[in-house]
Motif scaffolding. Structure first.
Motif, PDB file in Angstrom:
ATOM      1  N   SER A   9       8.108 -23.170  20.518  1.00 45.74           N
ATOM      2  CA  SER A   9       6.922 -22.795  20.299  1.00 45.74           C
ATOM      3  C   SER A   9       6.463 -22.881  21.682  1.00 45.74           C
ATOM      4  CB  SER A   9       6.497 -23.069  18.488  1.00 45.74           C
ATOM      5  OG  SER A   9       5.275 -24.278  18.860  1.00 45.74           O
ATOM      6  N   VAL A  10       6.524 -24.376  21.729  1.00 47.44           N
ATOM      7  CA  VAL A  10       5.912 -24.497  23.629  1.00 47.44           C
ATOM      8  C   VAL A  10       5.954 -23.044  24.478  1.00 47.44           C
ATOM      9  CG1 VAL A  10       5.237 -26.023  25.474  1.00 47.44           C
ATOM     10  CG2 VAL A  10       5.435 -26.626  22.753  1.00 47.44           C
ATOM     11  N   TYR A  11       7.158 -22.189  24.397  1.00 42.90           N
ATOM     12  CA  TYR A  11       7.413 -21.647  25.987  1.00 42.90           C
ATOM     13  C   TYR A  11       7.496 -20.182  24.652  1.00 42.90           C
ATOM     14  CZ  TYR A  11       8.137 -25.742  28.214  1.00 42.90           C
ATOM     15  OH  TYR A  11       7.730 -26.683  28.910  1.00 42.90           O
ATOM     16  N   GLU A  12       7.144 -19.756  23.802  1.00 42.44           N
ATOM     17  CA  GLU A  12       7.106 -18.850  23.137  1.00 42.44           C
ATOM     18  C   GLU A  12       5.953 -17.284  24.178  1.00 42.44           C
ATOM     19  OE1 GLU A  12       8.041 -17.674  18.522  1.00 42.44           O
ATOM     20  OE2 GLU A  12       6.322 -18.782  18.833  1.00 42.44           O
ATOM     21  N   SER A  13       6.879 -16.606  24.269  1.00 42.08           N
ATOM     22  CA  SER A  13       5.517 -15.567  25.056  1.00 42.08           C
ATOM     23  C   SER A  13       4.395 -15.170  24.432  1.00 42.08           C
ATOM     24  CB  SER A  13       6.614 -14.407  25.813  1.00 42.08           C
ATOM     25  OG  SER A  13       7.287 -13.402  24.956  1.00 42.08           O
ATOM     26  N   ARG A  14       3.608 -15.310  24.387  1.00 42.81           N
ATOM     27  CA  ARG A  14       2.714 -14.809  24.545  1.00 42.81           C
ATOM     28  C   ARG A  14       1.562 -13.391  24.654  1.00 42.81           C
ATOM     29  NH1 ARG A  14       2.586 -19.815  23.843  1.00 42.81           N
ATOM     30  NH2 ARG A  14       1.754 -20.909  21.621  1.00 42.81           N
ATOM     31  N   PRO A  15       1.491 -11.934  23.936  1.00 40.64           N
ATOM     32  CA  PRO A  15       0.822 -11.290  24.713  1.00 40.64           C
ATOM     33  C   PRO A  15      -0.084 -11.291  25.623  1.00 40.64           C
ATOM     34  CG  PRO A  15      -0.054 -11.202  22.169  1.00 40.64           C
ATOM     35  CD  PRO A  15       0.966 -12.073  22.319  1.00 40.64           C
ATOM     36  N   THR A  16      -0.701 -11.212  26.863  1.00 41.90           N
ATOM     37  CA  THR A  16      -1.297 -11.250  27.334  1.00 41.90           C
ATOM     38  C   THR A  16      -2.334  -9.347  27.700  1.00 41.90           C
ATOM     39  OG1 THR A  16      -0.267  -9.804  29.611  1.00 41.90           O
ATOM     40  CG2 THR A  16      -0.039 -11.964  29.318  1.00 41.90           C
ATOM     41  N   PHE A  17      -3.731 -10.104  27.469  1.00 39.74           N
ATOM     42  CA  PHE A  17      -4.236  -8.739  27.514  1.00 39.74           C
ATOM     43  C   PHE A  17      -5.813  -8.942  28.761  1.00 39.74           C
ATOM     44  CE2 PHE A  17      -4.551 -11.313  23.300  1.00 39.74           C
ATOM     45  CZ  PHE A  17      -4.104 -10.157  22.186  1.00 39.74           C
ATOM     46  N   LEU A  26      19.221 -34.165  21.965  1.00 40.24           N
ATOM     47  CA  LEU A  26      19.094 -35.350  21.408  1.00 40.24           C
ATOM     48  C   LEU A  26      18.033 -35.491  19.865  1.00 40.24           C
ATOM     49  CD1 LEU A  26      16.145 -37.439  24.382  1.00 40.24           C
ATOM     50  CD2 LEU A  26      18.423 -38.110  23.233  1.00 40.24           C
ATOM     51  N   LEU A  27      18.112 -34.272  19.781  1.00 36.30           N
ATOM     52  CA  LEU A  27      17.291 -34.061  18.120  1.00 36.30           C
ATOM     53  C   LEU A  27      18.447 -33.624  17.184  1.00 36.30           C
ATOM     54  CD1 LEU A  27      14.224 -31.442  18.159  1.00 36.30           C
ATOM     55  CD2 LEU A  27      14.234 -34.035  17.307  1.00 36.30           C
ATOM     56  N   ALA A  57      10.941 -29.347  14.142  1.00 41.75           N
ATOM     57  CA  ALA A  57      10.934 -30.392  15.388  1.00 41.75           C
ATOM     58  C   ALA A  57      11.143 -29.590  17.004  1.00 41.75           C
ATOM     59  CB  ALA A  57      11.654 -32.035  15.708  1.00 41.75           C
ATOM     60  N   ALA A  58      12.547 -28.955  16.296  1.00 44.04           N
ATOM     61  CA  ALA A  58      12.790 -27.952  17.432  1.00 44.04           C
ATOM     62  C   ALA A  58      12.048 -26.965  17.769  1.00 44.04           C
ATOM     63  CB  ALA A  58      14.668 -27.634  16.944  1.00 44.04           C
ATOM     64  N   ALA A  59      11.806 -26.578  16.136  1.00 42.64           N
ATOM     65  CA  ALA A  59      11.241 -25.278  16.207  1.00 42.64           C
ATOM     66  C   ALA A  59       9.627 -25.087  16.966  1.00 42.64           C
ATOM     67  CB  ALA A  59      11.613 -25.139  14.943  1.00 42.64           C
ATOM     68  N   VAL A  60       9.301 -26.354  16.302  1.00 46.01           N
ATOM     69  CA  VAL A  60       8.105 -26.828  17.611  1.00 46.01           C
ATOM     70  C   VAL A  60       8.382 -27.061  18.614  1.00 46.01           C
ATOM     71  CG1 VAL A  60       6.179 -28.924  17.645  1.00 46.01           C
ATOM     72  CG2 VAL A  60       6.731 -27.869  14.962  1.00 46.01           C
ATOM     73  N   LEU A  61       9.351 -27.503  19.372  1.00 47.27           N
ATOM     74  CA  LEU A  61       8.646 -27.598  20.276  1.00 47.27           C
ATOM     75  C   LEU A  61       9.277 -26.490  21.510  1.00 47.27           C
ATOM     76  CD1 LEU A  61      10.088 -29.820  23.426  1.00 47.27           C
ATOM     77  CD2 LEU A  61      12.674 -29.795  22.229  1.00 47.27           C
ATOM     78  N   ASP A 108      16.698 -18.486  17.470  1.00 48.61           N
ATOM     79  CA  ASP A 108      17.543 -17.684  16.291  1.00 48.61           C
ATOM     80  C   ASP A 108      18.455 -18.880  16.489  1.00 48.61           C
ATOM     81  OD1 ASP A 108      15.010 -16.875  14.736  1.00 48.61           O
ATOM     82  OD2 ASP A 108      16.167 -14.453  14.754  1.00 48.61           O
ATOM     83  N   GLU A 109      19.019 -18.873  17.249  1.00 52.32           N
ATOM     84  CA  GLU A 109      20.654 -19.152  17.651  1.00 52.32           C
ATOM     85  C   GLU A 109      20.699 -20.673  17.634  1.00 52.32           C
ATOM     86  OE1 GLU A 109      24.116 -19.740  21.030  1.00 52.32           O
ATOM     87  OE2 GLU A 109      22.732 -17.972  20.681  1.00 52.32           O
ATOM     88  N   VAL A 110      19.758 -21.239  18.129  1.00 47.51           N
ATOM     89  CA  VAL A 110      19.440 -23.116  17.773  1.00 47.51           C
ATOM     90  C   VAL A 110      19.035 -23.300  16.864  1.00 47.51           C
ATOM     91  CG1 VAL A 110      17.495 -24.638  18.560  1.00 47.51           C
ATOM     92  CG2 VAL A 110      18.669 -23.237  20.209  1.00 47.51           C
ATOM     93  N   LEU A 111      18.006 -22.712  15.718  1.00 43.77           N
ATOM     94  CA  LEU A 111      17.353 -23.484  14.312  1.00 43.77           C
ATOM     95  C   LEU A 111      19.182 -22.994  13.728  1.00 43.77           C
ATOM     96  CD1 LEU A 111      13.665 -21.624  14.429  1.00 43.77           C
ATOM     97  CD2 LEU A 111      14.723 -24.015  14.609  1.00 43.77           C
ATOM     98  N   ALA A 112      19.776 -21.835  13.335  1.00 41.70           N
ATOM     99  CA  ALA A 112      21.509 -22.206  12.556  1.00 41.70           C
ATOM    100  C   ALA A 112      21.617 -23.914  12.963  1.00 41.70           C
ATOM    101  CB  ALA A 112      21.536 -20.478  13.480  1.00 41.70           C
TER     102      ALA A 112
END
Length: 198
Positions: free
Chosen positions: A190-198, A160-161, A184-188, A89-93
């Motif tokens: 999102s690649v490193y968002e933690s995802r739940p493991t099952f 760069l953005l 573009a920053a949000a998409v970038l 959120d800080e980056v997007l702000a």
């Protein structure tokens, strides 16, 4: 030659503040080279003697203006960091802050980019100040990425953005580049968002 720095060695006096503010406005409107010290003094409501006592040369005014811009950026980054607990959120702000800047009718582009383009080849000191500003922003983004468990090279992409949005907004006279860069920053990230493991 005096070592230039983005951090002023002392707080500006009222006369210096008036002078650097007037110079900032004139440099933004017309570029640095065409502006005379007489015009800066007139815009600031100072005599030429008062101006040159505060800033003897136009180069010193250029440095003061770049210090103003860098200080404003640092204050904005610190304010955003205090307001946002989530690093993403800080980056997007930050891109939200850019959008506010671009919506200002007086926006004519980043002083560091403009100054480097106009003076960088003939004045290595000014070029180095621009370089240091960009590196400082990237260092800040690197720390934010570390807190968000994102690799350091993401900070380079985000930087760069930011710089690309600054350039494109000046050319287009539009705030849209900030919104596009934010997406573009949000998409970038999102690649490193933690995802739940099952």
């Amino acid at each position: 030659m005096t070592l230039l720095t983005l951090t002023p060695s002392h707080r500006e006096t009222d006369v210096q503040r008036a002078a650097s503010g007037a110079a900032d406005a004139l440099f933004t409107e017309r570029g640095v080279i065409p502006v005379t010290l007489e015009e800066v003094a007139d815009r600031a409501g100072l005599t030429l003697a008062e101006l040159t006592a505060a800033y003897p040369t136009k180069r010193e005014l250029v440095v003061a203006v770049l210090q103003r811009w860098h200080g404003a950026w640092r204050r904005a980054l610190d304010r955003i960091a205090s307001a946002e607990s989530d690093p993403r959120d800080e980056v997007l702000a930050i891109f939200g802050y850019l959008e506010e800047c671009f919506e200002d009718e007086g926006w004519r582009g980043c002083a560091f980019i403009n100054g480097h383009a106009e003076l960088g080849r003939q004045d290595p000191g000014v070029a180095e100040l621009a370089r240091e500003h960009f590196l400082d922003v990237q260092r800040h983004l690197t720390l934010v990425c570390e807190r968000g468990a994102m690799p350091a090279h993401i900070a380079q992409g985000l930087s760069l953005l930011i710089e690309g949005a600054r350039v494109e907004s000046a050319v287009q006279r539009s705030a849209q580049p900030a919104r596009s860069a934010r997406l573009a920053a949000a998409v970038l990230m999102s690649v490193y968002e933690s995802r739940p493991t099952f």
